[in-house]
Write a protein that holds these residues in place. Sequence first.
Motif, mmCIF file in Angstrom:
data_model
loop_
_atom_site.group_PDB
_atom_site.id
_atom_site.type_symbol
_atom_site.label_atom_id
_atom_site.label_comp_id
_atom_site.label_asym_id
_atom_site.label_seq_id
_atom_site.Cartn_x
_atom_site.Cartn_y
_atom_site.Cartn_z
ATOM 1 N N PHE A 68 7.978 21.337 -5.659
ATOM 2 C CA PHE A 68 7.040 20.329 -5.187
ATOM 3 C C PHE A 68 7.578 19.753 -3.890
ATOM 4 O O PHE A 68 8.779 19.529 -3.739
ATOM 5 C CB PHE A 68 6.885 19.196 -6.211
ATOM 6 N N TYR A 69 6.661 19.529 -2.960
ATOM 7 C CA TYR A 69 6.996 18.770 -1.761
ATOM 8 C C TYR A 69 5.850 17.817 -1.469
ATOM 9 O O TYR A 69 4.669 18.222 -1.496
ATOM 10 C CB TYR A 69 7.231 19.678 -0.551
ATOM 11 N N GLY A 70 6.187 16.574 -1.203
ATOM 12 C CA GLY A 70 5.161 15.583 -0.916
ATOM 13 C C GLY A 70 5.620 14.580 0.117
ATOM 14 O O GLY A 70 6.824 14.371 0.318
ATOM 15 N N LEU A 71 4.664 13.981 0.784
ATOM 16 C CA LEU A 71 4.919 12.908 1.733
ATOM 17 C C LEU A 71 4.200 11.642 1.265
ATOM 18 O O LEU A 71 3.098 11.724 0.711
ATOM 19 C CB LEU A 71 4.422 13.285 3.133
ATOM 20 N N THR A 72 4.818 10.498 1.492
ATOM 21 C CA THR A 72 4.213 9.220 1.138
ATOM 22 C C THR A 72 4.398 8.228 2.274
ATOM 23 O O THR A 72 5.520 8.047 2.772
ATOM 24 C CB THR A 72 4.839 8.630 -0.135
ATOM 25 N N TRP A 73 3.292 7.625 2.683
ATOM 26 C CA TRP A 73 3.374 6.507 3.616
ATOM 27 C C TRP A 73 3.460 5.233 2.803
ATOM 28 O O TRP A 73 2.596 4.947 1.963
ATOM 29 C CB TRP A 73 2.150 6.458 4.526
ATOM 30 N N LEU A 74 4.524 4.478 3.023
ATOM 31 C CA LEU A 74 4.747 3.202 2.351
ATOM 32 C C LEU A 74 4.461 2.077 3.339
ATOM 33 O O LEU A 74 5.105 1.996 4.388
ATOM 34 C CB LEU A 74 6.187 3.099 1.844
ATOM 35 N N GLY A 75 3.507 1.240 3.021
ATOM 36 C CA GLY A 75 3.186 0.125 3.893
ATOM 37 C C GLY A 75 4.269 -0.939 3.873
ATOM 38 O O GLY A 75 5.164 -0.926 3.011
ATOM 39 N N TYR A 92 0.829 -1.203 0.000
ATOM 40 C CA TYR A 92 0.000 0.000 0.000
ATOM 41 C C TYR A 92 0.866 1.257 0.000
ATOM 42 O O TYR A 92 1.951 1.282 0.595
ATOM 43 C CB TYR A 92 -0.899 0.033 1.241
ATOM 44 N N ARG A 93 0.347 2.312 -0.669
ATOM 45 C CA ARG A 93 0.966 3.636 -0.624
ATOM 46 C C ARG A 93 -0.131 4.682 -0.466
ATOM 47 O O ARG A 93 -1.173 4.615 -1.127
ATOM 48 C CB ARG A 93 1.760 3.934 -1.903
#
Length: 301
Positions: free
Chosen positions: A273-280, A257-258
């Motif tokens: 650009f700035y972004g955050l991602t949660w990587l399962g 999951y992402r």
Amino acid sequence: MRRLFLALLLTLTAASVQAEGWSRIGHGRLTVNDLFGDRIDRWRTGSVAASYVFGPEWTGRLPAMPGQILEFRILGEVIAPVRLDLPWAMDRPYSQALSLGLHTHFDRGGWQMALGADAVITGPQTGLSDFQMFLHRITRFDHMLHPAVAAAQTPNGVHGSGVFEIGRELGLGAAVLRPYAELRVGVEDLARIGFDLSFGPVGRGELLVRDPVTGHRYRTITRRDQGMSLVVGADVAKVWESLHLPAATNTLTEARYRLRGGIHWQGKKWAGFYGLTWLGPEFVGQSEGQLVGALRLQVRF
């Protein structure tokens, strides 16, 4: 797999040879690091993607045929166990990969498609671990690569990889929803479905390409329209096989999951650009997911 990679590469190259009036019409890059996220050096610890796009003059829409817009992509990535300086049999192996690829983007009946092939170089021959340790030294980060961790890493090799993505933009008032599906074969064999949702003018009428680590779409062919756009997205993948997680040492999770969010902004001279991602979790025994950040800054003089 090598035959598939060569077939994709030859198809894209043949299409490019027939094109006339070409020039470089765009470029983009994205730096991903856990330093920009949860600040814990582990797992999908860092990557840099760079894209150079060639083709005829951009009209604001994708062409109907593949091969008219070509993207040359470079990706360097380091994947690490939870501790570089402390071998642990239950963790994932250290892995470093450098890929060089050719991708094309086109539209058929309102369905946006991307097709590409990459040559992925793995192992210490890439030199990426040396660069990572250099960064650790100058930042006085004490986790250096243990000889046992280095010995168990993904070995030297050159591997073929192919990717196909299909998506469609749906207008929702001030927002644009883009559901998509993706198939990858080679270094990782997986099928993925997900969506991107954007609010704002930045990115519309432009070519955005997907970062394979976070799933964020970064700008390559851009306009000068000033403003900001908020983007969110999520996806889930079924992974059958991964070079970075060999079956002899790791068991893959049932699903990967992402979940991500970020902001594009465009000014007169500055853009970014700035972004955050949660990587399962990606393998059985991975205690939790992780939060990584993605960053791009651009200035025009």
